[in-house]
Write an enzyme that holds these catalytic residues in place. Structure first.
Site, mmCIF file in Angstrom:
data_model
loop_
_atom_site.group_PDB
_atom_site.id
_atom_site.type_symbol
_atom_site.label_atom_id
_atom_site.label_comp_id
_atom_site.label_asym_id
_atom_site.label_seq_id
_atom_site.Cartn_x
_atom_site.Cartn_y
_atom_site.Cartn_z
ATOM 1 N N LYS A 1 0.843 -1.200 0.000
ATOM 2 C CA LYS A 1 0.000 0.000 0.000
ATOM 3 C C LYS A 1 0.877 1.249 0.000
ATOM 4 O O LYS A 1 0.612 2.218 -0.709
ATOM 5 C CB LYS A 1 -0.935 -0.027 1.224
ATOM 6 C CG LYS A 1 -2.029 -1.075 1.091
ATOM 7 C CD LYS A 1 -2.806 -1.331 2.375
ATOM 8 C CE LYS A 1 -3.733 -2.531 2.167
ATOM 9 N NZ LYS A 1 -4.455 -2.931 3.383
ATOM 10 N N ASP B 1 -11.102 2.249 3.889
ATOM 11 C CA ASP B 1 -11.515 0.879 3.555
ATOM 12 C C ASP B 1 -13.030 0.744 3.392
ATOM 13 O O ASP B 1 -13.510 -0.288 2.908
ATOM 14 C CB ASP B 1 -11.060 -0.087 4.660
ATOM 15 C CG ASP B 1 -9.675 -0.671 4.393
ATOM 16 O OD1 ASP B 1 -9.292 -0.762 3.205
ATOM 17 O OD2 ASP B 1 -8.995 -1.052 5.357
ATOM 18 N N GLN C 1 -5.039 -1.915 9.498
ATOM 19 C CA GLN C 1 -4.808 -3.199 8.837
ATOM 20 C C GLN C 1 -5.372 -4.342 9.683
ATOM 21 O O GLN C 1 -5.110 -4.432 10.870
ATOM 22 C CB GLN C 1 -3.290 -3.388 8.616
ATOM 23 C CG GLN C 1 -2.929 -4.639 7.853
ATOM 24 C CD GLN C 1 -3.439 -4.629 6.405
ATOM 25 O OE1 GLN C 1 -3.347 -3.631 5.704
ATOM 26 N NE2 GLN C 1 -4.002 -5.749 5.980
#
Ligand code: NDP
Length: 281
Positions: free
Chosen positions: A52, A119, A96
């Site tokens: 990322k 997200d 994460q």
């Protein structure tokens, strides 16, 4: 042989398109910034975070990496998120997953300001998606839809089957297909006669986490098959949930693993970060 849905190539094209949007933001004095929180030392998570970061660097997004120890408490993590919520130079963030055992992931994700939720996992953003008012889409399902669109596969009126019902992949995937007027069935670990159901699918999305579980005889001839699964075999090789060789004989379109959904997920994350900066920068 099925037509390859080349996620690696398409994701590179998308990143190229996104660069222009980053430049436009910078010309307005806004440097888009994505904060990534990694708690603990799960090796797979470290690789995802590194990828990322690399994507951010490539397209000019500032990436802020926050590393917390495996022993971090829920409260400490929440305080970090609140700090980033307040920080006007941070436009988007993600935590994460998976998180260390002592932490309630759903509670933590809901601490992220919905407008900074890169997200799309915040309950408000999930609710918006499920009521047809989506503002930010979960990256993996959004990436799958992009692959379907760019392949020119029609969704409206088609029979779609999603195998897997997680909050981050299966459920939002089904909702996105439904929003585009597919007739959608969701399968899971209690589903009986899985093959009978998957064989009806014009569009089949597999998001389970079991190597090669979907075989050629479970697929309708000509179907569009999207393989989200990423399973590491003992020999270190990464394979999908789809048995590529046998499904390739039957399907009309097929994503490879690696190089299918994975790169698309990261491209969609970049898009979400840019969108957040464009809207709220
Ligand atoms: P989860 O473990 O959260 O969900 C798996 C789902 O599969 C569950 O709904 C489960 O059912 C269902 N399932 C388990 N066994 C069976 C079975 N025998 N038949 C049918 N359904 C079954 O996983 P995720 O959704 O987070 O991820 C799924 C896969 O996708 C993993 O391999 C993961 O690594 C990969 N992934 C890949 C990404 C990418 O960018 N390429 C991003 C995210 C995930 P139940 O609910 O009943 O337990």
């Amino acid at each position: 042989m099925a037509i390859r849905m080349d996620g690696k190539k398409i994701a590179a094209e998308i990143r190229g398109e996104l660069k222009g949007r980053v430049e436009a933001l910078k010309a307005r004095g806004i440097e888009p910034c994505l904060a990534v929180i990694l708690a603990g030392d799960d090796p797979a998570s470290k690789i995802y975070v590194r990828n990322k970061k690399r994507a951010c660097e490539e397209i000019g997004i500032r990436s802020l990496e926050i590393l917390l120890p495996e022993s971090v408490t829920e409260q400490e993590l929440i305080e970090k998120i609140r700090e980033l919520n307040e920080d006007r130079s941070v436009h988007a963030m993600l935590v994460q997953l998976p998180l260390p055992r002592q932490i309630d992931s759903l509670k933590v994700l809901d601490e992220i300001a919905p407008e900074k939720d890169a997200d799309g996992f915040h309950v408000v953003n999930a609710g918006r998606l499920f009521t047809g008012r989506a503002s930010v889409l979960p990256c993996t399902p959004a990436g799958c839809m992009e692959l379907i669109h760019r392949a020119g596969v029609e969704v409206s009126g088609k029979t779609a089957v999603v195998v897997g019902r997680s909050n981050i992949v299966g459920k939002p995937m089904a909702q996105l297909l439904l929003n585009e007027n597919a007739t959608v069935t969701i399968c899971h670990s209690r589903t009986r006669n899985l093959g009978e159901i998957t064989r009806k699918a014009d569009i089949l999305v597999c998001a389970v986490g079991r190597a090669k579980m979907v075989t050629g005889e479970m697929v309708k001839p000509g179907a569009c098959v999207i393989d989200v699964g990423m399973n590491r075999l003992e020999n270190g090789k990464v394979v999908g949930d789809v048995d590529f060789e046998s499904v390739d004989e039957v399907a009309g379109y097929l994503t490879p693993v690696p190089g299918g959904v994975g790169p698309m997920t990261i491209a969609m994350l970049m898009q979400n970060a840019i969108l957040a900066a464009e809207k709220h920068g």
